[in-house]
Design a protein around this motif. Structure first.
Motif, PDB file in Angstrom:
ATOM      1  N   ALA A  68      10.072 -58.213  20.530  1.00  0.00           N
ATOM      2  CA  ALA A  68      10.223 -59.662  19.890  1.00  0.00           C
ATOM      3  C   ALA A  68      11.360 -59.572  19.248  1.00  0.00           C
ATOM      4  O   ALA A  68      11.779 -60.876  19.209  1.00  0.00           O
ATOM      5  CB  ALA A  68       8.601 -59.468  19.321  1.00  0.00           C
ATOM      6  N   ARG A  69      11.541 -58.852  17.984  1.00  0.00           N
ATOM      7  CA  ARG A  69      12.834 -59.527  16.964  1.00  0.00           C
ATOM      8  C   ARG A  69      13.811 -59.288  18.427  1.00  0.00           C
ATOM      9  O   ARG A  69      14.479 -60.491  17.116  1.00  0.00           O
ATOM     10  CB  ARG A  69      13.435 -58.262  15.496  1.00  0.00           C
ATOM     11  N   MET A  70      14.313 -59.336  19.216  1.00  0.00           N
ATOM     12  CA  MET A  70      15.533 -59.347  19.626  1.00  0.00           C
ATOM     13  C   MET A  70      15.525 -60.082  20.503  1.00  0.00           C
ATOM     14  O   MET A  70      16.161 -61.734  20.231  1.00  0.00           O
ATOM     15  CB  MET A  70      15.346 -58.438  20.742  1.00  0.00           C
ATOM     16  N   LEU A  71      14.366 -60.605  21.050  1.00  0.00           N
ATOM     17  CA  LEU A  71      14.098 -62.221  21.577  1.00  0.00           C
ATOM     18  C   LEU A  71      13.869 -62.958  20.202  1.00  0.00           C
ATOM     19  O   LEU A  71      14.339 -64.907  20.925  1.00  0.00           O
ATOM     20  CB  LEU A  71      12.821 -61.923  21.904  1.00  0.00           C
ATOM     21  N   ALA A  72      13.185 -63.296  19.230  1.00  0.00           N
ATOM     22  CA  ALA A  72      13.429 -64.098  18.400  1.00  0.00           C
ATOM     23  C   ALA A  72      14.891 -64.407  17.587  1.00  0.00           C
ATOM     24  O   ALA A  72      15.406 -65.726  17.322  1.00  0.00           O
ATOM     25  CB  ALA A  72      13.038 -64.030  16.901  1.00  0.00           C
ATOM     26  N   ILE A  73      16.248 -63.268  17.471  1.00  0.00           N
ATOM     27  CA  ILE A  73      17.165 -63.307  17.543  1.00  0.00           C
ATOM     28  C   ILE A  73      17.789 -64.176  18.273  1.00  0.00           C
ATOM     29  O   ILE A  73      19.301 -64.622  17.561  1.00  0.00           O
ATOM     30  CB  ILE A  73      17.973 -61.991  17.204  1.00  0.00           C
ATOM     31  N   THR A  74      17.755 -63.762  19.573  1.00  0.00           N
ATOM     32  CA  THR A  74      18.386 -64.649  20.275  1.00  0.00           C
ATOM     33  C   THR A  74      17.931 -66.172  20.147  1.00  0.00           C
ATOM     34  O   THR A  74      18.769 -66.913  20.174  1.00  0.00           O
ATOM     35  CB  THR A  74      18.039 -64.393  21.708  1.00  0.00           C
ATOM     36  N   ALA A  75      17.103 -66.322  20.077  1.00  0.00           N
ATOM     37  CA  ALA A  75      16.410 -67.864  20.152  1.00  0.00           C
ATOM     38  C   ALA A  75      16.750 -68.539  18.711  1.00  0.00           C
ATOM     39  O   ALA A  75      17.753 -69.564  18.442  1.00  0.00           O
ATOM     40  CB  ALA A  75      14.707 -67.629  19.828  1.00  0.00           C
ATOM     41  N   GLU A  76      17.359 -67.650  17.616  1.00  0.00           N
ATOM     42  CA  GLU A  76      17.907 -67.778  16.567  1.00  0.00           C
ATOM     43  C   GLU A  76      19.808 -68.573  16.484  1.00  0.00           C
ATOM     44  O   GLU A  76      19.737 -69.016  16.538  1.00  0.00           O
ATOM     45  CB  GLU A  76      17.626 -66.821  15.436  1.00  0.00           C
ATOM     46  N   ARG A  77      20.302 -67.845  17.286  1.00  0.00           N
ATOM     47  CA  ARG A  77      21.472 -67.566  16.979  1.00  0.00           C
ATOM     48  C   ARG A  77      22.015 -68.857  18.390  1.00  0.00           C
ATOM     49  O   ARG A  77      22.509 -69.623  18.343  1.00  0.00           O
ATOM     50  CB  ARG A  77      21.959 -66.387  18.268  1.00  0.00           C
ATOM     51  N   ALA A  78      20.716 -69.321  19.011  1.00  0.00           N
ATOM     52  CA  ALA A  78      20.897 -69.993  20.218  1.00  0.00           C
ATOM     53  C   ALA A  78      21.197 -71.771  19.602  1.00  0.00           C
ATOM     54  O   ALA A  78      20.737 -73.001  20.173  1.00  0.00           O
ATOM     55  CB  ALA A  78      20.621 -70.511  21.171  1.00  0.00           C
ATOM     56  N   GLN A  79      19.928 -71.398  18.347  1.00  0.00           N
ATOM     57  CA  GLN A  79      19.566 -72.432  17.274  1.00  0.00           C
ATOM     58  C   GLN A  79      18.863 -73.324  18.266  1.00  0.00           C
ATOM     59  O   GLN A  79      18.764 -74.823  18.013  1.00  0.00           O
ATOM     60  CB  GLN A  79      20.441 -73.314  16.877  1.00  0.00           C
ATOM     61  N   LEU A  80      17.505 -72.807  18.975  1.00  0.00           N
ATOM     62  CA  LEU A  80      16.696 -73.748  19.968  1.00  0.00           C
ATOM     63  C   LEU A  80      15.569 -74.592  18.525  1.00  0.00           C
ATOM     64  O   LEU A  80      15.402 -73.696  17.217  1.00  0.00           O
ATOM     65  CB  LEU A  80      15.679 -72.421  20.647  1.00  0.00           C
ATOM     66  N   ALA A  81      15.065 -74.743  19.163  1.00  0.00           N
ATOM     67  CA  ALA A  81      13.521 -75.844  18.616  1.00  0.00           C
ATOM     68  C   ALA A  81      12.411 -76.167  19.444  1.00  0.00           C
ATOM     69  O   ALA A  81      13.374 -76.619  20.064  1.00  0.00           O
ATOM     70  CB  ALA A  81      14.432 -76.536  16.725  1.00  0.00           C
ATOM     71  N   ASP A  82      11.587 -76.018  18.592  1.00  0.00           N
ATOM     72  CA  ASP A  82      11.012 -76.730  19.517  1.00  0.00           C
ATOM     73  C   ASP A  82      11.066 -78.880  20.184  1.00  0.00           C
ATOM     74  O   ASP A  82      11.172 -79.000  19.271  1.00  0.00           O
ATOM     75  CB  ASP A  82       9.458 -76.870  18.751  1.00  0.00           C
ATOM     76  N   GLY A  84      16.870 -63.050  34.655  1.00  0.00           N
ATOM     77  CA  GLY A  84      16.232 -62.240  35.352  1.00  0.00           C
ATOM     78  C   GLY A  84      14.371 -62.258  35.198  1.00  0.00           C
ATOM     79  O   GLY A  84      14.536 -63.147  36.082  1.00  0.00           O
ATOM     80  N   TRP A  85      14.547 -60.635  34.935  1.00  0.00           N
ATOM     81  CA  TRP A  85      12.618 -61.018  35.196  1.00  0.00           C
ATOM     82  C   TRP A  85      12.020 -61.987  34.092  1.00  0.00           C
ATOM     83  O   TRP A  85      10.602 -62.213  34.054  1.00  0.00           O
ATOM     84  CB  TRP A  85      12.048 -60.215  34.077  1.00  0.00           C
ATOM     85  N   GLY A  86      12.680 -63.054  33.174  1.00  0.00           N
ATOM     86  CA  GLY A  86      11.862 -64.146  32.437  1.00  0.00           C
ATOM     87  C   GLY A  86      11.634 -63.613  31.062  1.00  0.00           C
ATOM     88  O   GLY A  86      10.831 -64.729  30.993  1.00  0.00           O
ATOM     89  N   SER A  87      11.871 -62.942  30.549  1.00  0.00           N
ATOM     90  CA  SER A  87      11.331 -62.213  29.598  1.00  0.00           C
ATOM     91  C   SER A  87      11.814 -63.520  28.136  1.00  0.00           C
ATOM     92  O   SER A  87      10.836 -63.576  27.456  1.00  0.00           O
ATOM     93  CB  SER A  87      11.406 -61.192  28.641  1.00  0.00           C
ATOM     94  N   PHE A  88      12.820 -64.309  28.371  1.00  0.00           N
ATOM     95  CA  PHE A  88      13.416 -64.536  26.639  1.00  0.00           C
ATOM     96  C   PHE A  88      12.746 -66.017  27.442  1.00  0.00           C
ATOM     97  O   PHE A  88      12.322 -66.523  26.163  1.00  0.00           O
ATOM     98  CB  PHE A  88      14.518 -65.155  27.221  1.00  0.00           C
ATOM     99  N   SER A  89      12.356 -66.498  29.261  1.00  0.00           N
ATOM    100  CA  SER A  89      11.874 -67.856  29.801  1.00  0.00           C
ATOM    101  C   SER A  89      10.229 -67.593  28.892  1.00  0.00           C
ATOM    102  O   SER A  89       9.869 -69.032  28.119  1.00  0.00           O
ATOM    103  CB  SER A  89      11.784 -68.240  30.669  1.00  0.00           C
ATOM    104  N   ARG A 146      10.868 -78.102  27.138  1.00  0.00           N
ATOM    105  CA  ARG A 146      11.008 -78.467  28.680  1.00  0.00           C
ATOM    106  C   ARG A 146      12.153 -77.277  28.826  1.00  0.00           C
ATOM    107  O   ARG A 146      13.338 -77.898  28.896  1.00  0.00           O
ATOM    108  CB  ARG A 146      11.667 -79.515  28.944  1.00  0.00           C
ATOM    109  N   ILE A 147      12.130 -76.027  29.347  1.00  0.00           N
ATOM    110  CA  ILE A 147      12.326 -75.429  29.733  1.00  0.00           C
ATOM    111  C   ILE A 147      12.257 -74.820  31.218  1.00  0.00           C
ATOM    112  O   ILE A 147      11.509 -75.008  32.052  1.00  0.00           O
ATOM    113  CB  ILE A 147      11.703 -73.505  29.184  1.00  0.00           C
ATOM    114  N   ILE A 148      14.057 -75.178  31.601  1.00  0.00           N
ATOM    115  CA  ILE A 148      14.384 -75.043  33.181  1.00  0.00           C
ATOM    116  C   ILE A 148      14.948 -73.933  33.199  1.00  0.00           C
ATOM    117  O   ILE A 148      15.832 -73.136  32.173  1.00  0.00           O
ATOM    118  CB  ILE A 148      15.171 -75.958  33.616  1.00  0.00           C
ATOM    119  N   THR A 149      14.706 -73.218  34.462  1.00  0.00           N
ATOM    120  CA  THR A 149      15.869 -71.338  34.519  1.00  0.00           C
ATOM    121  C   THR A 149      15.582 -71.046  35.579  1.00  0.00           C
ATOM    122  O   THR A 149      15.306 -71.770  36.141  1.00  0.00           O
ATOM    123  CB  THR A 149      14.173 -70.098  34.497  1.00  0.00           C
TER     124      THR A 149
END
Length: 76
Positions: free
Chosen positions: A26-40, A50-55, A66-69
């Motif tokens: 969970a922490r690594m997923l949050a860090i990935t989102a922070e680094r990408a500067q994602l926002a709702d 991959g298997w879609g864990s981050f998606s 809106r998320i496209i993978t």
């Protein structure tokens, strides 16, 4: 046994205080989102999901986005 609830197979982040694989994922997923500067509310394209864990994590944390993978992983 080697993957946590998120089935994140690429990496985890074991910072001080993290005591379980689920927390490290969970922490690594949050860090990935922070680094990408994602926002709702963003339109997000994830290539190579991959298997879609981050998606799936993004869908939970950014419900107005809106998320496209795209994945090239084959089903066996």
């Amino acid at each position: 046994r080697v993957l946590g609830r998120q089935l994140k197979y690429s990496s985890c982040y074991w910072e001080p205080g993290v005591q379980s694989l689920d927390q490290a994922e969970a922490r690594m997923l949050a860090i990935t989102a922070e680094r990408a500067q994602l926002a709702d509310g963003m339109d997000i394209l994830e290539l190579g999901c991959g298997w879609g864990s981050f998606s799936l994590w993004m869908a939970k944390h950014y419900p107005a986005s809106r998320i496209i993978t795209v994945s090239n992983s084959g089903v066996t």
